[in-house]
Design a protein around this motif. Structure first.
Motif, PDB file in Angstrom:
ATOM      1  N   CYS A   1       5.598   1.208   7.793  1.00 48.14           N
ATOM      2  CA  CYS A   1       4.843   2.061   6.859  1.00 48.14           C
ATOM      3  C   CYS A   1       5.127   1.669   5.412  1.00 48.14           C
ATOM      4  O   CYS A   1       4.215   1.479   4.617  1.00 48.14           O
ATOM      5  N   ASP A   2       6.419   1.536   5.064  1.00 47.95           N
ATOM      6  CA  ASP A   2       6.744   1.152   3.683  1.00 47.95           C
ATOM      7  C   ASP A   2       6.276  -0.264   3.387  1.00 47.95           C
ATOM      8  O   ASP A   2       5.765  -0.546   2.303  1.00 47.95           O
ATOM      9  N   ALA A   3       6.509  -1.190   4.358  1.00 43.33           N
ATOM     10  CA  ALA A   3       6.214  -2.600   4.114  1.00 43.33           C
ATOM     11  C   ALA A   3       4.729  -2.827   3.841  1.00 43.33           C
ATOM     12  O   ALA A   3       4.358  -3.612   2.966  1.00 43.33           O
ATOM     13  N   ILE A   4       3.867  -2.138   4.584  1.00 42.04           N
ATOM     14  CA  ILE A   4       2.426  -2.312   4.380  1.00 42.04           C
ATOM     15  C   ILE A   4       1.950  -1.535   3.167  1.00 42.04           C
ATOM     16  O   ILE A   4       1.198  -2.040   2.331  1.00 42.04           O
ATOM     17  N   TRP A   5       2.409  -0.295   3.030  1.00 38.47           N
ATOM     18  CA  TRP A   5       1.895   0.586   1.993  1.00 38.47           C
ATOM     19  C   TRP A   5       2.256   0.100   0.596  1.00 38.47           C
ATOM     20  O   TRP A   5       1.495   0.270  -0.358  1.00 38.47           O
ATOM     21  N   GLY A   6       3.418  -0.551   0.439  1.00 42.18           N
ATOM     22  CA  GLY A   6       3.866  -0.951  -0.889  1.00 42.18           C
ATOM     23  C   GLY A   6       2.844  -1.767  -1.660  1.00 42.18           C
ATOM     24  O   GLY A   6       2.695  -1.610  -2.881  1.00 42.18           O
ATOM     25  N   THR A   7       2.097  -2.630  -0.991  1.00 39.48           N
ATOM     26  CA  THR A   7       1.110  -3.478  -1.650  1.00 39.48           C
ATOM     27  C   THR A   7      -0.010  -2.663  -2.284  1.00 39.48           C
ATOM     28  O   THR A   7      -0.569  -3.045  -3.314  1.00 39.48           O
ATOM     29  N   PHE A   8      -0.331  -1.523  -1.666  1.00 38.08           N
ATOM     30  CA  PHE A   8      -1.483  -0.743  -2.123  1.00 38.08           C
ATOM     31  C   PHE A   8      -1.082   0.454  -2.987  1.00 38.08           C
ATOM     32  O   PHE A   8      -1.936   1.270  -3.348  1.00 38.08           O
ATOM     33  N   ALA A   9       0.211   0.541  -3.339  1.00 34.85           N
ATOM     34  CA  ALA A   9       0.667   1.687  -4.123  1.00 34.85           C
ATOM     35  C   ALA A   9       0.004   1.726  -5.492  1.00 34.85           C
ATOM     36  O   ALA A   9      -0.551   2.756  -5.906  1.00 34.85           O
ATOM     37  N   TYR A  10       0.027   0.586  -6.195  1.00 35.61           N
ATOM     38  CA  TYR A  10      -0.544   0.581  -7.547  1.00 35.61           C
ATOM     39  C   TYR A  10      -2.054   0.769  -7.548  1.00 35.61           C
ATOM     40  O   TYR A  10      -2.577   1.523  -8.378  1.00 35.61           O
ATOM     41  N   PRO A  11      -2.801   0.114  -6.655  1.00 31.78           N
ATOM     42  CA  PRO A  11      -4.237   0.423  -6.595  1.00 31.78           C
ATOM     43  C   PRO A  11      -4.503   1.903  -6.315  1.00 31.78           C
ATOM     44  O   PRO A  11      -5.458   2.476  -6.843  1.00 31.78           O
ATOM     45  N   PHE A  12      -3.650   2.531  -5.510  1.00 37.08           N
ATOM     46  CA  PHE A  12      -3.823   3.952  -5.212  1.00 37.08           C
ATOM     47  C   PHE A  12      -3.530   4.811  -6.448  1.00 37.08           C
ATOM     48  O   PHE A  12      -4.316   5.688  -6.811  1.00 37.08           O
ATOM     49  N   TYR A  13      -2.402   4.538  -7.099  1.00 35.06           N
ATOM     50  CA  TYR A  13      -2.028   5.324  -8.271  1.00 35.06           C
ATOM     51  C   TYR A  13      -2.993   5.118  -9.433  1.00 35.06           C
ATOM     52  O   TYR A  13      -3.456   6.087 -10.058  1.00 35.06           O
ATOM     53  N   LEU A  14      -3.265   3.845  -9.728  1.00 36.96           N
ATOM     54  CA  LEU A  14      -4.040   3.519 -10.941  1.00 36.96           C
ATOM     55  C   LEU A  14      -5.537   3.611 -10.712  1.00 36.96           C
ATOM     56  O   LEU A  14      -6.266   4.083 -11.592  1.00 36.96           O
ATOM     57  N   GLY A  15      -6.007   3.143  -9.538  1.00 30.91           N
ATOM     58  CA  GLY A  15      -7.440   3.123  -9.287  1.00 30.91           C
ATOM     59  C   GLY A  15      -7.966   4.412  -8.687  1.00 30.91           C
ATOM     60  O   GLY A  15      -8.833   5.079  -9.250  1.00 30.91           O
ATOM     61  N   GLU A  16      -7.392   4.810  -7.550  1.00 35.13           N
ATOM     62  CA  GLU A  16      -7.883   5.995  -6.840  1.00 35.13           C
ATOM     63  C   GLU A  16      -7.549   7.289  -7.583  1.00 35.13           C
ATOM     64  O   GLU A  16      -8.400   8.161  -7.754  1.00 35.13           O
ATOM     65  N   LEU A  17      -6.296   7.409  -8.028  1.00 31.83           N
ATOM     66  CA  LEU A  17      -5.862   8.657  -8.669  1.00 31.83           C
ATOM     67  C   LEU A  17      -6.003   8.633 -10.192  1.00 31.83           C
ATOM     68  O   LEU A  17      -5.872   9.677 -10.842  1.00 31.83           O
ATOM     69  N   GLU A  18      -6.216   7.437 -10.755  1.00 33.46           N
ATOM     70  CA  GLU A  18      -6.492   7.258 -12.191  1.00 33.46           C
ATOM     71  C   GLU A  18      -5.340   7.715 -13.088  1.00 33.46           C
ATOM     72  O   GLU A  18      -5.544   8.311 -14.147  1.00 33.46           O
ATOM     73  N   TYR A  19      -4.117   7.418 -12.668  1.00 32.79           N
ATOM     74  CA  TYR A  19      -2.976   7.624 -13.548  1.00 32.79           C
ATOM     75  C   TYR A  19      -2.862   6.432 -14.498  1.00 32.79           C
ATOM     76  O   TYR A  19      -3.396   5.344 -14.223  1.00 32.79           O
TER      77      TYR A  19
END
Length: 571
Positions: free
Chosen positions: A360-378
């Protein structure tokens, strides 16, 4: 349990272990392990970007990651080869200290080079540095397993190692960027190099198992002679097995070297893609170096167990090619034969747990920044605060809590609890993906929102919601990480710790890489919410496997008439 752990469980046991000399060096070596990784695979790209090195050229530097992904390919050297002039340092320090000094020298040298006009030397030194860093990691992991005792326990050493590693990631990553903005990149890398040179100097005084105690000439000769004693496999059978394993490993190494040469020698527009290489050839490299050799080792172990193809009487000592064959067999095949023979069919369970526990961590780590910056717009600053500064602190706190739980609950209960918590925290992100109303309410209820809103410039309820989620996830990651490394270290043999640990840990690293493509497609098709639900379910599989492994160890302990600390409940 108290007797098995060498004292009362809880914080007292943790503090007692922290006072050990070995524990202090473990923290130092963990830092030495994490700092080059952060500098070569993260911060270096920021320096190259600021120097306006084009993206295609920077692609060469992604080769550095291959040293970490496939470090097990040269792990047999760390177990069985002594470095002339350095062996007096100790079995593992003869590799660790030179690697640390080399890394420090490379970082200082990089600070003297211009990444634009001297890119060739720059990339060559960075590649050598990554190889030295990966080699250091193999030796440090083996050192931790070798020196653990009843005072500086394997569980505590594993936890402290990760604390040092995480702290180094913060120093080499976020703090490195801050320092570089003030004093410049060359000065920053020179400073980091001096830190590693200092660690290498201090490492000279670290405890270690002496070469003479474990693998001196007499012990080596005895082990080699044992291969030709009555009841052992016939030399021709071992030779065939060695030939098969040797061809498989040589082919895998050849594929990796060919890719690296093509990436360095070909023009930018003709270079192979590192990600595609890992996805395409990575599974086959694992099959060639782990799966098929494990099957061959299983066959050899079965032959010996069934009394087939064994020597009826002692064979004469090996000479010439036979002597070389015995050495290669001991270094390359025997670690697998020992592991497979000891684990038997339980190896299937072990590999399943290795492949799923950290996925879970190994796969998810790659998409953390796209999720934070793109999806959630932080913003970048908000993400840096939540994930880098606050997040790293939460991981270190989770590691400390994990170390405590290991002394109180035992290794297997902590491993299972860590898997469960890591799985459930994916549901927190699933809530964020649909607005985060529950996380916001929880943050408000405990006063966390009020505290984070006081952060200058970026403080807000929205930041509190993100930070609150990251905090719980990283606490879970810390607990799971402490237990997982301790468990993984506990199942390998001290005699072959470098090879066996490197092989198992490489599976953990590679499976995340292989799963990212499919997960990225799922994000595009279904969105983040469904992905987080899926990763939660995968986490539940790991929980079930932890329970199965716990049962296996308990049954093994009962069969041996021994009650192990992993299966005794806390008082």
């Amino acid at each position: 349990m108290a007797e098995a752990q060498g004292g009362k469980p809880g914080w007292a046991a943790v503090l007692r272990a922290m006072g050990q000399r070995k524990t202090g060096y473990m923290a130092l070596f963990g830092f030495a392990s994490g700092l080059p990784f952060a500098l070569f695979l993260g911060t270096l790209y920021a320096w190259l970007s600021e120097a306006e090195v084009d993206l295609e050229t920077m692609g060469v530097f992604s080769l550095i990651g291959l040293s970490y992904a496939f470090q097990f390919l040269w792990s047999p050297l760390i177990d069985k080869v002594n470095i002339a002039g350095f062996s007096r340092l100790g079995r593992r320090k003869q590799w660790m200290v030179p690697a640390q000094l080399l890394l420090g020298g490379i970082l200082v040298t990089l600070s003297l080079l211009d990444p634009v006009s001297q890119l060739g030397w720059f990339s060559l030194l960075a590649g050598i540095g990554a190889f030295a860093s990966a080699t250091q990691d193999i030796a440090i992991n083996a050192w931790r397993i070798d020196v653990a005792d009843e005072k500086a326990t394997l569980d505590i050493l594993s936890t402290v190692y990760q604390m040092g590693y995480r702290l180094a990631a913060l120093v080499g990553g976020a703090f490195g960027l801050i320092i570089a903005a003030r004093i410049g990149w060359p000065e920053t890398y020179a400073l980091m190099g001096l830190i590693l040179l200092g660690i290498g100097a201090l490492g000279l005084f670290a405890p270690d198992t002496k070469v003479g105690n474990v693998d001196d000439d007499a012990a080596s000769d005895a082990q080699l002679l044992a291969l030709r004693s009555a009841g052992e496999l016939r030399p021709e059978i071992r030779a065939r097995a060695l030939a098969l394993v040797g061809v498989l490993w040589a082919g895998a190494i050849g594929v990796v070297l060919t890719f690296m040469v093509m990436s360095l020698a070909f023009p930018p527009d003709q270079r192979p893609n590192p990600t595609e290489f890992t996805l395409t050839y990575g599974p086959w490299i694992i099959v060639a170096t782990v799966v098929l050799p494990a099957l061959i080792a299983g066959w050899l172990a079965a032959q010996k167990r069934d009394g087939t193809n064994l020597l009826a009487e002692d064979a004469p000592p090996a000479t010439g090619a036979g002597f070389a064959m015995d050495h290669l067999y001991r270094a390359l095949v025997l670690p697998l034969v020992e592991f497979v023979g000891r684990m038997g069919w339980s190896l299937v369970l072990i590999l399943a747990l290795v492949l799923t526990y950290r996925i879970c961590d190994a796969i998810w780590g790659t998409f953390a920044y796209p999720f934070y910056l793109g999806e959630l717009e932080y913003t970048n600053d908000e993400v840096a605060f939540a994930s880098k500064f606050f997040g790293v602190g939460a991981i270190i706190a989770g590691l400390a809590l994990g170390g405590y739980l290991l002394t109180v609950l035992g290794r297997m209960l902590t491993l299972t609890l860590g898997a469960l918590l890591a799985a459930l925290t994916n549901l927190l992100y699933a809530d964020l993906a649909i607005g985060g109303a529950r996380m916001q309410a929880a943050s408000d209820a405990v006063g966390f929102t009020s505290a984070i809103s006081q952060v200058p410039v970026i403080g807000s309820p929205a930041l509190a919601k993100l930070t609150f989620t990251v905090m719980f996830e990283n606490l879970a990651i810390g607990i799971a990480g402490a237990a997982y490394i301790a468990w993984l270290s506990s199942i390998v043999s001290k005699q072959y710790s470098a090879v066996q640990y490197a092989l198992l840990s490489s599976l953990t690293l590679l499976v995340g890489t292989l799963g990212r493509g499919a997960l990225g497609e799922m994000i595009e098709d279904r969105g983040y919410f469904d992905v987080f639900v899926l990763t939660t379910l995968i986490g539940f599989v790991a929980v079930a496997l932890c329970l199965a492994e716990w049962y296996r160890q308990a049954r093994k302990g009962r069969a041996a008439g021994v009650v192990t600390p992993e299966v005794v409940p806390a008082e």
